[in-house]
Design an enzyme around this catalytic site. Structure first.
Site, PDB file in Angstrom:
ATOM      1  N   PHE A   1     -91.551   8.419 -50.970  1.00  0.00           N
ATOM      2  CA  PHE A   1     -90.726   8.175 -49.791  1.00  0.00           C
ATOM      3  C   PHE A   1     -90.880   9.363 -48.866  1.00  0.00           C
ATOM      4  CE2 PHE A   1     -86.745   5.570 -48.819  1.00  0.00           C
ATOM      5  CZ  PHE A   1     -87.385   4.361 -49.026  1.00  0.00           C
TER       6      PHE A   1
ATOM      7  N   ARG B   1     -80.930  13.234 -43.206  1.00  0.00           N
ATOM      8  CA  ARG B   1     -80.921  12.663 -44.545  1.00  0.00           C
ATOM      9  C   ARG B   1     -82.312  12.167 -44.928  1.00  0.00           C
ATOM     10  NH1 ARG B   1     -80.542   7.117 -46.657  1.00  0.00           N
ATOM     11  NH2 ARG B   1     -80.861   6.427 -44.526  1.00  0.00           N
TER      12      ARG B   1
ATOM     13  N   GLN C   1     -78.326   9.988 -37.629  1.00  0.00           N
ATOM     14  CA  GLN C   1     -79.777   9.792 -37.789  1.00  0.00           C
ATOM     15  C   GLN C   1     -80.248   8.506 -37.112  1.00  0.00           C
ATOM     16  OE1 GLN C   1     -81.507   8.674 -41.810  1.00  0.00           O
ATOM     17  NE2 GLN C   1     -82.607  10.569 -41.448  1.00  0.00           N
TER      18      GLN C   1
ATOM     19  N   HIS D   1     -83.272   5.720 -36.833  1.00  0.00           N
ATOM     20  CA  HIS D   1     -84.422   5.179 -37.547  1.00  0.00           C
ATOM     21  C   HIS D   1     -85.434   4.700 -36.515  1.00  0.00           C
ATOM     22  CE1 HIS D   1     -86.868   2.785 -40.233  1.00  0.00           C
ATOM     23  NE2 HIS D   1     -86.230   3.300 -41.251  1.00  0.00           N
TER      24      HIS D   1
ATOM     25  N   GLU E   1     -89.889   0.726 -43.336  1.00  0.00           N
ATOM     26  CA  GLU E   1     -90.990   1.673 -43.229  1.00  0.00           C
ATOM     27  C   GLU E   1     -92.236   1.152 -43.932  1.00  0.00           C
ATOM     28  OE1 GLU E   1     -88.213   5.476 -43.306  1.00  0.00           O
ATOM     29  OE2 GLU E   1     -90.054   5.851 -44.396  1.00  0.00           O
TER      30      GLU E   1
HETATM   31  C1  LIG Z   1     -80.284  -1.241 -43.168  1.00  0.00           C
HETATM   32  C2  LIG Z   1     -79.999  -0.037 -44.012  1.00  0.00           C
HETATM   33  C3  LIG Z   1     -80.892   0.340 -44.997  1.00  0.00           C
HETATM   34  C4  LIG Z   1     -80.634   1.452 -45.796  1.00  0.00           C
HETATM   35  N1  LIG Z   1     -81.529   1.773 -46.768  1.00  0.00           N
HETATM   36  C5  LIG Z   1     -81.249   2.815 -47.594  1.00  0.00           C
HETATM   37  C6  LIG Z   1     -82.124   3.143 -48.675  1.00  0.00           C
HETATM   38  O1  LIG Z   1     -83.134   2.489 -48.873  1.00  0.00           O
HETATM   39  N2  LIG Z   1     -81.800   4.166 -49.487  1.00  0.00           N
HETATM   40  C7  LIG Z   1     -80.660   4.892 -49.302  1.00  0.00           C
HETATM   41  O2  LIG Z   1     -80.420   5.793 -50.088  1.00  0.00           O
HETATM   42  N3  LIG Z   1     -79.827   4.610 -48.295  1.00  0.00           N
HETATM   43  C8  LIG Z   1     -80.083   3.590 -47.433  1.00  0.00           C
HETATM   44  N4  LIG Z   1     -79.217   3.306 -46.407  1.00  0.00           N
HETATM   45  C9  LIG Z   1     -77.963   4.044 -46.305  1.00  0.00           C
HETATM   46  C10 LIG Z   1     -76.976   3.579 -47.361  1.00  0.00           C
HETATM   47  O3  LIG Z   1     -77.194   2.226 -47.630  1.00  0.00           O
HETATM   48  C11 LIG Z   1     -75.535   3.740 -46.932  1.00  0.00           C
HETATM   49  O4  LIG Z   1     -75.324   5.014 -46.468  1.00  0.00           O
HETATM   50  C12 LIG Z   1     -74.597   3.519 -48.108  1.00  0.00           C
HETATM   51  O5  LIG Z   1     -74.881   2.307 -48.734  1.00  0.00           O
HETATM   52  C13 LIG Z   1     -73.164   3.560 -47.698  1.00  0.00           C
HETATM   53  O6  LIG Z   1     -72.359   3.155 -48.799  1.00  0.00           O
HETATM   54  P1  LIG Z   1     -70.806   3.295 -48.788  1.00  0.00           P
HETATM   55  O7  LIG Z   1     -70.329   2.825 -50.104  1.00  0.00           O
HETATM   56  O8  LIG Z   1     -70.447   4.655 -48.367  1.00  0.00           O
HETATM   57  O9  LIG Z   1     -70.309   2.328 -47.608  1.00  0.00           O
HETATM   58  P2  LIG Z   1     -70.471   0.750 -47.389  1.00  0.00           P
HETATM   59  O10 LIG Z   1     -71.382   0.126 -48.337  1.00  0.00           O
HETATM   60  O11 LIG Z   1     -70.698   0.554 -45.941  1.00  0.00           O
HETATM   61  O12 LIG Z   1     -69.043   0.191 -47.752  1.00  0.00           O
HETATM   62  C14 LIG Z   1     -67.926   0.394 -46.957  1.00  0.00           C
HETATM   63  C15 LIG Z   1     -66.773  -0.352 -47.565  1.00  0.00           C
HETATM   64  O13 LIG Z   1     -65.583   0.026 -46.933  1.00  0.00           O
HETATM   65  C16 LIG Z   1     -64.846  -1.102 -46.568  1.00  0.00           C
HETATM   66  N5  LIG Z   1     -64.039  -0.754 -45.415  1.00  0.00           N
HETATM   67  C17 LIG Z   1     -64.442  -0.148 -44.282  1.00  0.00           C
HETATM   68  N6  LIG Z   1     -63.408   0.031 -43.466  1.00  0.00           N
HETATM   69  C18 LIG Z   1     -62.319  -0.450 -44.096  1.00  0.00           C
HETATM   70  C19 LIG Z   1     -60.939  -0.566 -43.762  1.00  0.00           C
HETATM   71  N7  LIG Z   1     -60.451  -0.133 -42.600  1.00  0.00           N
HETATM   72  N8  LIG Z   1     -60.118  -1.139 -44.645  1.00  0.00           N
HETATM   73  C20 LIG Z   1     -60.575  -1.618 -45.819  1.00  0.00           C
HETATM   74  N9  LIG Z   1     -61.851  -1.520 -46.193  1.00  0.00           N
HETATM   75  C21 LIG Z   1     -62.715  -0.958 -45.341  1.00  0.00           C
HETATM   76  C22 LIG Z   1     -65.875  -2.160 -46.324  1.00  0.00           C
HETATM   77  O14 LIG Z   1     -65.293  -3.416 -46.480  1.00  0.00           O
HETATM   78  C23 LIG Z   1     -66.871  -1.855 -47.413  1.00  0.00           C
HETATM   79  O15 LIG Z   1     -66.459  -2.444 -48.616  1.00  0.00           O
HETATM   80  C24 LIG Z   1     -79.466   2.208 -45.588  1.00  0.00           C
HETATM   81  C25 LIG Z   1     -78.579   1.835 -44.601  1.00  0.00           C
HETATM   82  C26 LIG Z   1     -78.836   0.727 -43.809  1.00  0.00           C
HETATM   83  C27 LIG Z   1     -77.856   0.373 -42.745  1.00  0.00           C
END
Ligand SMILES: Cc1cc2nc3c(=O)[nH]c(=O)nc-3n(C[C@H](O)[C@H](O)[C@H](O)COP(=O)(O)OP(=O)(O)OC[C@H]3O[C@@H](n4cnc5c(N)ncnc54)[C@H](O)[C@@H]3O)c2cc1C
Ligand code: SF4
Ligand code: SF4
Ligand code: FES
Lengths: 384, 561
Positions: free
Chosen positions: B116, B374, B229, B231, B244
């Site tokens: 990666f 990142r 960041q 993309h 990518e």
């Molecule tokens: C398209 C894409 C591809 C990616 N690919 C990669 C990758 O290949 N490798 C990698 O390491 N990272 C990748 N990332 C980054 C990574 O996926 C995210 O940073 C990470 O998954 C975030 O996880 P999280 O659990 O913090 O938040 P999220 O998965 O966004 O979860 C947030 C949670 O909070 C809840 N929530 C939010 N606000 C509230 C509220 N007010 N009240 C109640 N609930 C709420 C939502 O319902 C959800 O359940 C990618 C990101 C994107 C967008």
């Protein structure tokens, strides 16, 4: 300027939709027509957003990822389940079509396009959907499994739990307790996992009433699944695995039960189905007649033309495909069945880009769509 | 009051679910809140993979992983936090596998790993191109197995603070309506990122930075908020991510003249240069008039139909559905899009914030592992490792503290504020403010930052915040009312934008995602190898502060690839 430039120049569409509004507290419902101007790249979800923002903020629907991965936005367009974020409007508008949008079927409607997913999840939970690797000492690092072994559940692992399959499931319409395509596909995801140790226990459970044998094989779930999970194939795999493990041999009971279900779901007896239903899929699939049975479940695009006698060659080809696949449990069986459905119209089966749409009768949400005044169906089939 | 629980996790993406599992296994009574069903969380959209030095594909070790991360972060990451991540990552990934994650496999049946960007070894474990999806589902399976109660479609709005401790959350019940207060000895924020601040973003509609704002409003500081960041290949017009993998397969990036412009920016790596380098190159082409309607073109045609269909099927589908472009026949219009927020709620190595009983983990938090940039694959790893750590610590803390107190005034105040919003019938609908905010952030606080544009953006945000005070919610009902929550989300976003501008103006250097080529083109370790910190003052305006970066063994070096 290059070709792509033409595509990104802002062009607009006049989009019209009819949306079934519904309020579960009052029982009020109304078919409302909306017309909005939108950029030409919009999806159905984008159009709903424009309506909610600018026309009526009380319109209720679910959304999140808008990239076909979260499974929030399942709804019906012209009576067939779609992901709103996967449905492009341009072609529909250009064809002069005004689609009818309603909530998914087979689940109670809460408001407008929002259904109560709890019945869906309770069935998923009934599958005990977590890996049961038994009492073996876990490995120091990871379990070892080959890619080939893991591929057995590749498709089941794609499921996003959107409910599109459940929305269109015929068996569920007559038996709300039927576990249904999504939950059973989840079941297969574990039965087929090389790390799983409780296959037999699971198969016994999935063979109970409302389990795998209650599927009417209408293939609607495969047709509507936006991710290519092919839940009907997963159910067939479970059937094949069951038979391999000697589970389910009560043919009499099966026959009787199927007789009733068949009459109930379709209004007539589908003889061709009795065979697979009562003898088990594996033996039935060996009879080419079964392949022809697939044709009878109308409503889906035809896997191949209906006039059996005129298509003997195809029938033979099917038979050969099936034979070549071998019959050893899940893998062989499924590929055989997939081939059956796809041999002639590979582009029609399963998930592909670009969704077709149909003539839109004004389907009322929350009620089984019985009588239709859309005239004679061109295929002379039962349509929904 | 509902509950009370020992541990209440707000957000059910990878970070939230991993935290809940850990807290449950530590013996605490834990519950989850999520505004969308857990499996709908945007973690599920991650495609590429998750980084851990398993050494399955090469001779790798956590030390190498840590160094790559420190360097990738442009030396703004806290090195102790990075060390923890890299040391614990392998066991945490094995754990996911043993729970049933469907990882891709090596020849000998172990977890497969691939190279990666900016990683010295192939250390990204993956599940085809659906890694995030697989992780979200395996974690939810474990939630179901433990029967952890989940307040589904509950929108967390305010943190309850009493006796200088966080003691619960006030929520809007989307499905049934009404404010519900859930009491808890500890609260873990795991609400994800805030990509919705930008027009073109890879983030879901749910990524509105709620947790960051909720923390900010109770006096908890945010860190490094300027670090967003971009993309390089997001699909015009909406920003859906194009993997990518396309460039990995040999796709070209072209400008309006049909020129492979990267030869002027990264002559060796060309299309395989790092994300920030390519994003900046694209933006320069677009700014200098060599773009195509604000995009550049990702050309796959020379790969041939067969290879595109076989290897890049998903990309083709996205391109067909969302841009109406078949990459077999035409190049795909792409541009840099907001992708990942390195900044967030300031926490320590156990996810603790400055407020007792309040934790944060995942993209909402800033430990800081990612510093100014990142690396692909490190975000998912952070959600798992730091989600686990926050869950563990919160459970231990809760089990040694007994009472939960929610003063009645908390609910009354919230009811009052909500009523004011719902009673208003005359004013502006939120969408125009939301769209203006996102468009201007893209324009003035995007890939490149100029002093005058950032200042202008500060003024724009101020005006938008004023307009937001008079915003109107159409839906006054209590049945699946997400019209009201969408307005509240906009309120969160506006405050975060304010903090970002203030931090961006203060950082007078170029580091990682913060690129100021026109006035401060270089990194300035002497003055700015430190974190920006923002808090709200009494009038609700962000105040700036600084915090040192933790350096253990890696002194800053020039970052070249
Ligand atoms: C398209 C894409 C591809 C990616 N690919 C990669 C990758 O290949 N490798 C990698 O390491 N990272 C990748 N990332 C980054 C990574 O996926 C995210 O940073 C990470 O998954 C975030 O996880 P999280 O659990 O913090 O938040 P999220 O998965 O966004 O979860 C947030 C949670 O909070 C809840 N929530 C939010 N606000 C509230 C509220 N007010 N009240 C109640 N609930 C709420 C939502 O319902 C959800 O359940 C990618 C990101 C994107 C967008
Ligand atoms: S094939 Fe079976 S599971 Fe699928 S929709 Fe038809 S009845 Fe339901
Ligand atoms: S099987 Fe397909 S249609 Fe059914 S829930 Fe899963 S992804 Fe949706
Ligand atoms: S919005 Fe996520 S699948 Fe459509």
């Amino acid at each position: 300027m290059t070709e792509a430039a033409v595509h990104t120049e802002p062009q607009t569409l006049e989009v019209a939709l009819k949306v079934w509004r519904y309020d579960s507290r009052t029982g009020e419902r109304e078919l409302v027509r909306y017309e909005v101007e939108a950029p030409d790249w919009v999806t159905l979800l984008d159009v709903l957003d424009i309506i909610k923002d600018r026309v009526d903020g009380t319109l209720a629907y679910r959304k999140s990822c808008r990239m076909m991965i979260c499974g929030s936005c399942g709804m019906r367009m012209d009576g067939a389940a779609v992901l709103a974020c996967r449905t492009r409007m341009k072609e529909i508008v250009e064809a002069g079509h005004v689609p009818v949008i309603s909530a998914m079927g087979n689940l109670p409607i809460v408001k407008d396009l929002v259904v109560d997913m709890e019945p869906f999840w309770s069935k998923v939970r009934a599958m005990k959907p977590w890996l049961q690797s038994g009492y073996e000492e876990p490995p120091e690092h990871e379990w070892r499994a080959s890619q080939e072994q893991m591929n057995v559940i590749h498709k089941e692992a794609l499921c996003i739990m959107c409910g599109c399959c459940v929305s269109e499931c015929n068996s569920m319409e007559s038996d709300p307790e039927f576990l249904g395509p999504a939950a059973l596909a989840k079941g297969m995801r574990f039965v087929g996992d090389p790390r799983e140790r409780n296959q037999v226990e699971r198969l016994n459970a999935y063979n109970e009433e409302h389990g795998i044998w209650d599927c009417t094989r209408c293939y609607f779930c495969n047709e509507r699944c936006p991710k290519g999970v092919d839940p009907r194939d997963a159910i067939a795999k479970l059937g094949a695995e069951s038979i391999k493990h000697g589970i389910d041999h009560d043919m009499g009971a099966k026959h009787a039960k199927w007789f009733v279900t068949s009459a109930k779901t379709t209004g007539w007896l589908r003889e061709t189905e009795l065979v697979p239903k009562t003898q088990g899929v594996v033996s039935a699939i060996k009879q080419t007649k079964f392949a022809m049975g697939l044709l009878r479940h109308g409503k889906v695009p035809l896997p191949f033309p209906p006039h059996v006698a005129e298509e003997v060659d195809e029938a033979r080809a099917l038979y050969n495909v099936v034979k070549q696949q071998g019959r050893d449990g899940a893998l062989g069986h499924v590929q055989g069945e997939r081939a059956l459905a796809r041999i002639d119209h590979p582009d029609d089966a399963g998930a592909h880009g670009g969704q077709g749409y149909r003539d839109s009768p004004d389907i009322t949400p929350g009620e089984p769509p019985v009588q239709r005044d859309i005239g004679e169906d061109p295929h002379g089939q039962q349509t929904r | 009051m509902e509950g009370p629980h020992d541990v209440l996790v707000v957000g059910a993406g990878c970070a939230g679910m991993r935290a809940a599992i850990e807290a449950h296994d530590a013996g605490a009574d834990v519950a989850l809140i999520s505004k969308i069903h857990p499996v709908r969380s945007h973690s599920g959209a991650a495609e590429g993979g998750i980084n851990a030095a398993l050494g399955n594909a090469s001779d790798d070790d956590p030390e190498k992983h840590a160094f790559d991360t420190v360097k990738g972060a442009d030396y703004l990451g806290d090195q102790d936090a990075i060390q923890v991540l890299c040391d614990e990552a392998p066991e945490d990934v094995y754990q996911l596998e043993r729970w049933g994650a469907v990882f891709s496999r090596t020849e000998d049946g172990r977890i497969a790993q691939r190279p990666f960007g900016a990683a010295g070894e192939p250390r990204t474990a993956y599940a085809a191109d659906i890694t995030g999806h697989v992780l979200v589902h395996v974690l939810y399976e474990q939630i179901m197995r433990r029967d952890i109660p989940t307040y589904e479609e509950y929108f967390a709005w305010k943190l309850v603070v009493d006796d200088e401790r966080c003691q619960g959350v006030v929520c809007w019940d989307i499905l049934n309506g009404g404010l519900k207060t859930i009491g808890a000895k500890t609260v873990i924020l795991a609400t994800g990122g805030a990509g919705r601040l930008y027009t073109g973003t890879t983030n879901a509609y749910a990524c509105t930075g709620d947790g960051m704002s909720m923390a900010l409003r109770v006096g908890v500081p945010l860190k490094d908020m300027e670090m967003m960041q971009f993309h390089p290949t997001t699909l015009a017009p909406t920003g859906v991510l194009i993997t990518e993998g396309c460039r990995g397969e040999g796709a070209y990036l072209l400008n309006s003249e049909g020129d492979r412009f990267l030869k002027r920016y990264a002559p060796n790596a060309m299309e395989l240069a790092s994300r920030d380098v390519i994003s900046r190159a694209e933006q320069t082409e677009i700014d200098e008039g060599r773009g195509v309607n604000g995009n550049v073109l990702l050309d796959l045609r020379h790969l041939g139909a067969e290879r595109i269909i076989e290897r890049l099927h998903g990309t083709r589908e996205l391109s067909l559905v969302f841009a109406g472009v078949d990459p077999i026949q035409e190049p795909i219009p792409v541009r840099p899009g907001a992708h990942y927020h390195m900044g967030g709620v300031d926490t320590d190595l156990w996810g603790q914030t400055s407020l007792d009983g309040l934790y944060a983990a995942g993209e909402v938090a800033c430990v800081s592992v990612h510093g100014a940039n990142r690396l692909g694959g490190n975000a998912l790893m952070e959600t798992i490792t730091y989600g686990k750590r926050a869950g563990r610590h919160a459970a231990d803390w809760a089990l040694t503290h007994t009472t939960v107190e929610v003063p009645p005034s908390v609910e009354a105040d919230a009811e009052h504020e909500l009523k004011q919003l719902l009673d208003r019938t005359d004013g502006e609908r939120p969408w125009q403010i939301r769209d203006e905010l996102a468009a201007t952030m893209h324009q003035n606080f995007g890939v490149f930052r100029r002093e005058d544009q950032m200042q202008e953006q500060g003024r724009i945000v101020e005006r938008l915040r004023e307009r937001f005070e008079r915003v109107v919610v159409d839906d006054k009902g209590t049945l699946f009312n997400n019209d009201v929550t969408q307005a509240l989300e906009l309120g969160f976003l506006l405050e975060l934008a304010d903090c970002m501008v203030v931090s961006g103006l203060a950082r007078k250097e170029s580091r990682g995602a913060h690129a100021r080529p026109y006035d401060y083109p270089n990194r300035d370790d002497e003055n700015y190898m430190r974190h920006t910190i923002t808090r709200l003052d009494a009038s609700g305006r962000p105040q700036l502060d600084w915090k040192p970066v933790t350096v253990t063994k890696w002194q800053p070096m020039e970052r070249t690839y």
